[in-house]
Design a protein around this motif. Structure first.
Motif, PDB file in Angstrom:
ATOM      1  N   MET A   1       0.834  -1.199   0.000  1.00  0.00           N
ATOM      2  CA  MET A   1       0.000   0.000   0.000  1.00  0.00           C
ATOM      3  C   MET A   1       0.871   1.253   0.000  1.00  0.00           C
ATOM      4  O   MET A   1       1.818   1.368   0.775  1.00  0.00           O
ATOM      5  CB  MET A   1      -0.925  -0.013   1.219  1.00  0.00           C
ATOM      6  CG  MET A   1      -1.913   1.143   1.270  1.00  0.00           C
ATOM      7  SD  MET A   1      -3.067   1.025   2.684  1.00  0.00           S
ATOM      8  CE  MET A   1      -4.177  -0.273   2.116  1.00  0.00           C
ATOM      9  N   HIS A   2       0.522   2.196  -0.887  1.00  0.00           N
ATOM     10  CA  HIS A   2       1.270   3.441  -1.036  1.00  0.00           C
ATOM     11  C   HIS A   2       0.311   4.632  -0.973  1.00  0.00           C
ATOM     12  O   HIS A   2      -0.908   4.477  -1.131  1.00  0.00           O
ATOM     13  CB  HIS A   2       1.978   3.486  -2.397  1.00  0.00           C
ATOM     14  CG  HIS A   2       2.910   2.346  -2.654  1.00  0.00           C
ATOM     15  ND1 HIS A   2       4.171   2.271  -2.104  1.00  0.00           N
ATOM     16  CD2 HIS A   2       2.761   1.230  -3.418  1.00  0.00           C
ATOM     17  CE1 HIS A   2       4.764   1.165  -2.524  1.00  0.00           C
ATOM     18  NE2 HIS A   2       3.929   0.507  -3.318  1.00  0.00           N
ATOM     19  N   PRO A   3       0.839   5.843  -0.790  1.00  0.00           N
ATOM     20  CA  PRO A   3       0.019   7.045  -1.002  1.00  0.00           C
ATOM     21  C   PRO A   3      -0.503   7.065  -2.437  1.00  0.00           C
ATOM     22  O   PRO A   3       0.072   6.422  -3.331  1.00  0.00           O
ATOM     23  CB  PRO A   3       0.999   8.194  -0.747  1.00  0.00           C
ATOM     24  CG  PRO A   3       2.067   7.601   0.114  1.00  0.00           C
ATOM     25  CD  PRO A   3       2.208   6.175  -0.321  1.00  0.00           C
ATOM     26  N   ALA A   4      -1.587   7.791  -2.658  1.00  0.00           N
ATOM     27  CA  ALA A   4      -2.221   7.813  -3.979  1.00  0.00           C
ATOM     28  C   ALA A   4      -1.399   8.649  -4.950  1.00  0.00           C
ATOM     29  O   ALA A   4      -1.672   9.836  -5.172  1.00  0.00           O
ATOM     30  CB  ALA A   4      -3.641   8.358  -3.860  1.00  0.00           C
TER      31      ALA A   4
ATOM     32  N   ARG B   1      -5.611   5.389  -0.984  1.00  0.00           N
ATOM     33  CA  ARG B   1      -4.352   4.657  -1.100  1.00  0.00           C
ATOM     34  C   ARG B   1      -4.323   3.915  -2.439  1.00  0.00           C
ATOM     35  O   ARG B   1      -5.376   3.617  -3.015  1.00  0.00           O
ATOM     36  CB  ARG B   1      -4.195   3.641   0.034  1.00  0.00           C
ATOM     37  CG  ARG B   1      -4.255   4.246   1.429  1.00  0.00           C
ATOM     38  CD  ARG B   1      -3.018   5.077   1.740  1.00  0.00           C
ATOM     39  NE  ARG B   1      -3.024   5.544   3.120  1.00  0.00           N
ATOM     40  CZ  ARG B   1      -3.565   6.680   3.522  1.00  0.00           C
ATOM     41  NH1 ARG B   1      -4.175   7.471   2.640  1.00  0.00           N
ATOM     42  NH2 ARG B   1      -3.526   7.040   4.790  1.00  0.00           N
ATOM     43  N   ILE B   2      -3.120   3.615  -2.900  1.00  0.00           N
ATOM     44  CA  ILE B   2      -2.981   2.766  -4.078  1.00  0.00           C
ATOM     45  C   ILE B   2      -2.178   1.538  -3.663  1.00  0.00           C
ATOM     46  O   ILE B   2      -1.172   1.646  -2.962  1.00  0.00           O
ATOM     47  CB  ILE B   2      -2.323   3.520  -5.244  1.00  0.00           C
ATOM     48  CG1 ILE B   2      -2.614   2.812  -6.565  1.00  0.00           C
ATOM     49  CG2 ILE B   2      -0.841   3.743  -5.032  1.00  0.00           C
ATOM     50  CD1 ILE B   2      -2.505   3.694  -7.783  1.00  0.00           C
TER      51      ILE B   2
ATOM     52  N   VAL C   1      -3.230  -3.465  -9.778  1.00  0.00           N
ATOM     53  CA  VAL C   1      -3.269  -2.232  -8.995  1.00  0.00           C
ATOM     54  C   VAL C   1      -4.690  -2.004  -8.508  1.00  0.00           C
ATOM     55  O   VAL C   1      -5.662  -2.241  -9.242  1.00  0.00           O
ATOM     56  CB  VAL C   1      -2.816  -1.018  -9.840  1.00  0.00           C
ATOM     57  CG1 VAL C   1      -2.997   0.288  -9.065  1.00  0.00           C
ATOM     58  CG2 VAL C   1      -1.372  -1.166 -10.290  1.00  0.00           C
ATOM     59  N   ALA C   2      -4.823  -1.547  -7.271  1.00  0.00           N
ATOM     60  CA  ALA C   2      -6.130  -1.189  -6.723  1.00  0.00           C
ATOM     61  C   ALA C   2      -6.055   0.213  -6.131  1.00  0.00           C
ATOM     62  O   ALA C   2      -5.119   0.533  -5.390  1.00  0.00           O
ATOM     63  CB  ALA C   2      -6.566  -2.186  -5.657  1.00  0.00           C
TER      64      ALA C   2
ATOM     65  N   VAL D   1     -12.307   1.627  -5.077  1.00  0.00           N
ATOM     66  CA  VAL D   1     -12.719   2.642  -6.047  1.00  0.00           C
ATOM     67  C   VAL D   1     -12.533   2.133  -7.473  1.00  0.00           C
ATOM     68  O   VAL D   1     -13.428   2.220  -8.308  1.00  0.00           O
ATOM     69  CB  VAL D   1     -11.914   3.941  -5.830  1.00  0.00           C
ATOM     70  CG1 VAL D   1     -12.268   4.978  -6.894  1.00  0.00           C
ATOM     71  CG2 VAL D   1     -12.181   4.490  -4.435  1.00  0.00           C
ATOM     72  N   TYR D   2     -11.348   1.594  -7.774  1.00  0.00           N
ATOM     73  CA  TYR D   2     -11.083   1.052  -9.104  1.00  0.00           C
ATOM     74  C   TYR D   2      -9.896   0.114  -9.017  1.00  0.00           C
ATOM     75  O   TYR D   2      -8.973   0.344  -8.222  1.00  0.00           O
ATOM     76  CB  TYR D   2     -10.780   2.169 -10.114  1.00  0.00           C
ATOM     77  CG  TYR D   2     -10.861   1.700 -11.547  1.00  0.00           C
ATOM     78  CD1 TYR D   2     -12.089   1.526 -12.171  1.00  0.00           C
ATOM     79  CD2 TYR D   2      -9.713   1.401 -12.276  1.00  0.00           C
ATOM     80  CE1 TYR D   2     -12.176   1.064 -13.482  1.00  0.00           C
ATOM     81  CE2 TYR D   2      -9.781   0.946 -13.582  1.00  0.00           C
ATOM     82  CZ  TYR D   2     -11.022   0.781 -14.181  1.00  0.00           C
ATOM     83  OH  TYR D   2     -11.110   0.310 -15.475  1.00  0.00           O
ATOM     84  N   SER D   3      -9.927  -0.936  -9.817  1.00  0.00           N
ATOM     85  CA  SER D   3      -8.812  -1.876  -9.857  1.00  0.00           C
ATOM     86  C   SER D   3      -8.612  -2.366 -11.290  1.00  0.00           C
ATOM     87  O   SER D   3      -9.543  -2.382 -12.094  1.00  0.00           O
ATOM     88  CB  SER D   3      -9.046  -3.057  -8.913  1.00  0.00           C
ATOM     89  OG  SER D   3     -10.225  -3.770  -9.258  1.00  0.00           O
ATOM     90  N   PHE D   4      -7.382  -2.742 -11.596  1.00  0.00           N
ATOM     91  CA  PHE D   4      -7.069  -3.257 -12.917  1.00  0.00           C
ATOM     92  C   PHE D   4      -5.870  -4.193 -12.806  1.00  0.00           C
ATOM     93  O   PHE D   4      -5.168  -4.207 -11.784  1.00  0.00           O
ATOM     94  CB  PHE D   4      -6.790  -2.123 -13.910  1.00  0.00           C
ATOM     95  CG  PHE D   4      -5.741  -1.141 -13.466  1.00  0.00           C
ATOM     96  CD1 PHE D   4      -4.414  -1.273 -13.844  1.00  0.00           C
ATOM     97  CD2 PHE D   4      -6.081  -0.053 -12.678  1.00  0.00           C
ATOM     98  CE1 PHE D   4      -3.445  -0.370 -13.438  1.00  0.00           C
ATOM     99  CE2 PHE D   4      -5.124   0.872 -12.265  1.00  0.00           C
ATOM    100  CZ  PHE D   4      -3.801   0.706 -12.653  1.00  0.00           C
ATOM    101  N   PHE D   5      -5.649  -4.991 -13.852  1.00  0.00           N
ATOM    102  CA  PHE D   5      -4.616  -6.022 -13.793  1.00  0.00           C
ATOM    103  C   PHE D   5      -4.159  -6.395 -15.186  1.00  0.00           C
ATOM    104  O   PHE D   5      -4.755  -5.976 -16.193  1.00  0.00           O
ATOM    105  CB  PHE D   5      -5.143  -7.256 -13.054  1.00  0.00           C
ATOM    106  CG  PHE D   5      -6.470  -7.766 -13.583  1.00  0.00           C
ATOM    107  CD1 PHE D   5      -6.521  -8.634 -14.659  1.00  0.00           C
ATOM    108  CD2 PHE D   5      -7.656  -7.356 -13.005  1.00  0.00           C
ATOM    109  CE1 PHE D   5      -7.731  -9.090 -15.167  1.00  0.00           C
ATOM    110  CE2 PHE D   5      -8.879  -7.806 -13.494  1.00  0.00           C
ATOM    111  CZ  PHE D   5      -8.917  -8.673 -14.573  1.00  0.00           C
TER     112      PHE D   5
END
Length: 253
Positions: A99-102, A145-146, A169-170, A182-186
Motif C-alpha cells: 500500500m502506497h500514497p495515492a 491509497r494505491i 493495482v487497486a 474505487v477502481y482496480s485493474f490487472f
C-alpha cells in the motif's frame, strides 16, 4: 459550478443518459463535491449511504424508473473463502501487495492502458490519457491509497520492498469502517490467476487486519451479468430502503 467547501454539501442531478449496464434503460445520478477539511468524514457518511467516489465527486444513481443498482459491502469478520477462492489465493501466493500514497506512475499507467485496451475498448474510460489517469489517482481530498501487486522476487526477504513485475493495482479509500474499492485493474494476459478475485480477497484480509468490519464493492446491478461476481463474497449486506440488510445469494435479502 461552485466547488468550494461549504458547511453542508450541495447536491446536483445529472441529465438522463444511456445506462451502461442494462439495455433500454436511462440513468441519472445525484452528486456532490468532496472538498475541504471535512471531505474524508463526508466520504464515509456518503459511502455508508450508498454513494460512490470518482475523483472529488461522490455520486449515486437517481434513475426515474429503475432501482437495479444496489450498494454492496462484505462482512469481513464472518467471511470465509470458498474452495475456488482458496485456490485463487494459493495460485497467487507469489504476489506481494504493498500500500502506497495515492500517487500515479508511468508503470501503473502502462498496465492500466493494457487493461482498458483488452477489457473496455468501448467503455467510457477507453480514451483516457496519462494525464487522465494521474487525475483519477491524485484528485482526492479523502484517505485514498494505491495498492501495487507485484510478483515476489526470488530470494527477497519478508521486509524487503517488492521490485518484481507489476501485475495488478487497486485504488481504494481507507474509511472509518473499512476499505472502499474505487477502481482496480490487472494484466489481462493472466486470466488464470483471477487477479480481480485475488484483489478483493486481499482487501478482505487487509480490512480484517485493520480491525474494521466492511469492504465496499460499489454497486451490484441486478440483471447485469458482468456485475454478478459481487454476490459471491458472502456474507454481505445490501443497502435497501430499510437500510443495510444481510443478503443471501439464493434467497435475496
Amino acid at each position: 459550478m461552485n466547488t468550494q467547501a461549504t458547511p453542508s454539501p450541495q447536491f446536483y442531478l445529472t441529465a438522463p443518459a444511456v445506462c451502461p449496464y442494462l439495455p433500454g434503460e436511462m440513468e441519472r445520478k445525484v452528486f456532490t463535491h468532496l472538498v475541504g477539511p471535512r471531505a474524508a468524514e463526508m466520504n464515509d457518511l456518503l459511502t455508508q449511504g450508498g454513494f460512490r467516489r470518482s475523483q472529488n465527486i461522490a455520486y449515486r444513481p437517481a434513475c426515474e424508473s429503475c432501482r437495479a443498482c444496489i450498494s454492496v459491502r462484505i462482512l469481513v469478520n464472518e467471511f470465509k473463502p470458498a474452495r475456488t477462492m482458496r485456490r485463487v489465493l494459493a495460485a497467487n501466493s507469489d504476489i506481494v501487495g504493498t500500500m502506497h500514497p495515492a500517487q500515479p506512475s508511468t508503470e501503473q499507467f502502462s498496465l492500466f492502458r493494457r487493461y482498458l485496451d483488452d477489457r473496455h475498448q468501448k467503455g467510457g474510460m477507453s480514451d483516457m490519457s496519462a494525464l487522465d489517469y494521474a487525475i483519477m489517482v491524485e484528485d482526492t481530498h479523502v484517505n485514498t491509497r494505491i495498492i501495487e501487486y507485484r510478483k515476489r522476487v526470488p530470494g527477497a526477504g519478508i521486509g524487503d520492498q517488492p521490485k518484481g513485475e507489476l501485475m495488478a493495482v487497486a485504488l481504494s479509500d481507507l474509511m472509518s469502517d473499512g476499505l472502499s474499492m474505487v477502481y482496480s485493474f490487472f494484466n489481462p494476459l493472466l486470466d488464470r490467476r483471477s487477479l480481480g478475485t485475488f484483489m478483493i480477497l486481499d482487501h478482505i484480509n487487509r480490512t480484517r487486519t485493520l480491525g474494521l468490519p466492511h469492504v465496499y464493492l460499489g454497486y451490484w446491478v441486478k440483471g447485469s451479468e458482468k456485475m454478478h461476481y459481487k454476490t459471491r463474497y458472502q456474507p454481505q449486506e445490501h443497502l435497501t430502503p430499510r437500510g443495510w440488510e444481510r443478503y443471501a445469494e439464493d434467497g435475496g435479502v
